[in-house]
Design a protein around this motif. Structure first.
Motif, mmCIF file in Angstrom:
data_model
loop_
_atom_site.group_PDB
_atom_site.id
_atom_site.type_symbol
_atom_site.label_atom_id
_atom_site.label_comp_id
_atom_site.label_asym_id
_atom_site.label_seq_id
_atom_site.Cartn_x
_atom_site.Cartn_y
_atom_site.Cartn_z
ATOM 1 N N VAL A 64 0.855 -1.175 0.000
ATOM 2 C CA VAL A 64 0.000 0.000 0.000
ATOM 3 C C VAL A 64 0.894 1.228 0.000
ATOM 4 C CG1 VAL A 64 -1.738 1.320 1.251
ATOM 5 C CG2 VAL A 64 -1.861 -1.174 1.212
ATOM 6 N N PRO A 70 -0.215 4.806 -1.550
ATOM 7 C CA PRO A 70 -1.137 5.631 -2.331
ATOM 8 C C PRO A 70 -0.482 6.781 -3.093
ATOM 9 C CG PRO A 70 -2.049 5.164 -0.164
ATOM 10 C CD PRO A 70 -0.621 4.704 -0.140
ATOM 11 N N ARG A 106 -1.008 6.496 -7.249
ATOM 12 C CA ARG A 106 -1.944 7.358 -7.986
ATOM 13 C C ARG A 106 -1.298 8.064 -9.166
ATOM 14 N NH1 ARG A 106 -1.183 12.695 -6.639
ATOM 15 N NH2 ARG A 106 0.014 12.871 -4.716
ATOM 16 N N ASN A 154 -2.894 -0.403 -8.725
ATOM 17 C CA ASN A 154 -4.308 -0.103 -8.539
ATOM 18 C C ASN A 154 -4.396 1.248 -7.843
ATOM 19 O OD1 ASN A 154 -6.994 0.084 -7.462
ATOM 20 N ND2 ASN A 154 -7.223 -2.121 -7.769
ATOM 21 N N ASP A 171 -6.868 3.274 -7.348
ATOM 22 C CA ASP A 171 -8.022 3.463 -6.466
ATOM 23 C C ASP A 171 -7.767 2.895 -5.073
ATOM 24 O OD1 ASP A 171 -9.422 4.694 -8.507
ATOM 25 O OD2 ASP A 171 -10.369 2.834 -9.180
ATOM 26 N N ARG A 172 -7.110 1.754 -5.015
ATOM 27 C CA ARG A 172 -6.808 1.121 -3.722
ATOM 28 C C ARG A 172 -5.443 1.527 -3.176
ATOM 29 N NH1 ARG A 172 -7.234 -5.065 -4.404
ATOM 30 N NH2 ARG A 172 -6.972 -4.966 -2.130
ATOM 31 N N GLY A 173 -4.658 2.223 -4.003
ATOM 32 C CA GLY A 173 -3.337 2.664 -3.564
ATOM 33 C C GLY A 173 -2.335 1.539 -3.457
ATOM 34 N N ILE A 174 -2.554 0.461 -4.240
ATOM 35 C CA ILE A 174 -1.692 -0.716 -4.145
ATOM 36 C C ILE A 174 -0.791 -0.821 -5.374
ATOM 37 C CG2 ILE A 174 -1.630 -3.241 -4.093
ATOM 38 C CD1 ILE A 174 -4.134 -3.198 -2.419
#
Length: 255
Positions: A26, A28, A32, A62, A64-67
């Motif tokens: 994670v 973010p 992003r 990803n 949106d999920r910050g992954i």
């Protein structure tokens, strides 16, 4: 280029095949803004040894999920230490670094060899609304675990192995001319061993198809200060792979 250094939390780590690992974290602020072809520079341990960060291509992201996900092979002390990380652990992650792929193609062909297929995963996902074709190569069926990963993203996959244990027997550059004659590709994206990239660049030029290559080099700083990752350019100057690349137009590189 916007970049940041943050503490990333590991959310998943598993073995894909043999000594190849997949790690998701994670992060973010990096996820992003990351683009296909960029990389992160990770400090694998809070100790003085190993001192230097390790560069890893961004395999998937990803926002949106910050992954952010990386796929790596255990090759030395640094990656061996990283392979011991568990969900909940944190690592110092700097990125996104470098220049990514130009997403200009409407009928792209992605060519990857070995671990060079890692950064092409995110690129393939970026083209999911277009018809992307993937040509992948490896030494044998045991090492070529990539079809399972790419099959979730695109349908047109061609496989080569050195020993012919799966797919076409030979190298990616052996099958490439045949694919170019059959398909109407408007751009080639490639990542893998230097010899493969050189061959892809030459074949692309002979077919008058634009080609971008992602170079793999050892990096110390990752931000253009140490000059440890330079490559020769056709303009006569040396390029810094970490900041001028790692993605170049094939015609920029002096093969």
């Amino acid at each position: 280029m916007v970049k940041t250094s943050v503490q990333a939390q590991v959310v998943e780590q598993n073995t894909i095949a043999g000594d190849v690992m997949q790690l998701a974290m994670v992060v973010p602020d990096i996820a992003r803004i990351a683009c296909p072809g960029q990389f992160v520079h990770i400090r694998v341990a809070d100790t003085l040894e190993p001192l230097l960060r390790r560069p890893f291509s961004i395999a998937d992201c990803n926002a949106d999920r910050g992954i952010l996900t990386i796929i790596y092979r255990i090759v030395g002390r640094g990656t061996a230490l990283m392979a011991k990380l568990k969900p909940g652990d944190t690592i110092d992650c700097m990125g996104p670094l470098g220049n990514g792929f130009a997403l200009t193609g409407q009928r792209p062909l992605l060519v990857g060899g070995g671990m060079g297929l890692a950064p092409l995963v995110m690129l393939a996902r970026a083209f999911c609304s277009r018809t992307a074709t993937v040509l992948m190569g490896g030494r044998n069926e045991q090492e070529l675990f990539w079809p399972d990963i790419y099959a979730k993203i695109c349908k047109n996959i061609h496989i080569t192995t050195d020993d012919g244990s799966i797919g076409h027997r030979g190298f990616t550059v052996d099958l490439l001319p045949q694919l170019l004659e059959q398909g109407k590709f408007d751009i080639i994206y490639a990542c893998g061993p230097y010899a493969m990239l050189k061959g892809v660049a030459q074949i692309a030029a002979s077919h008058d198809i634009p080609c971008q290559v992602s170079l793999e080099e050892y990096m110390a700083c990752g931000v253009g200060a140490c000059l440890s990752c330079t490559c020769a350019g056709t303009s006569g100057k040396r390029h810094k792979v970490c900041t001028d690349g790692p993605v170049f137009w094939a015609g920029e590189v002096a093969w």
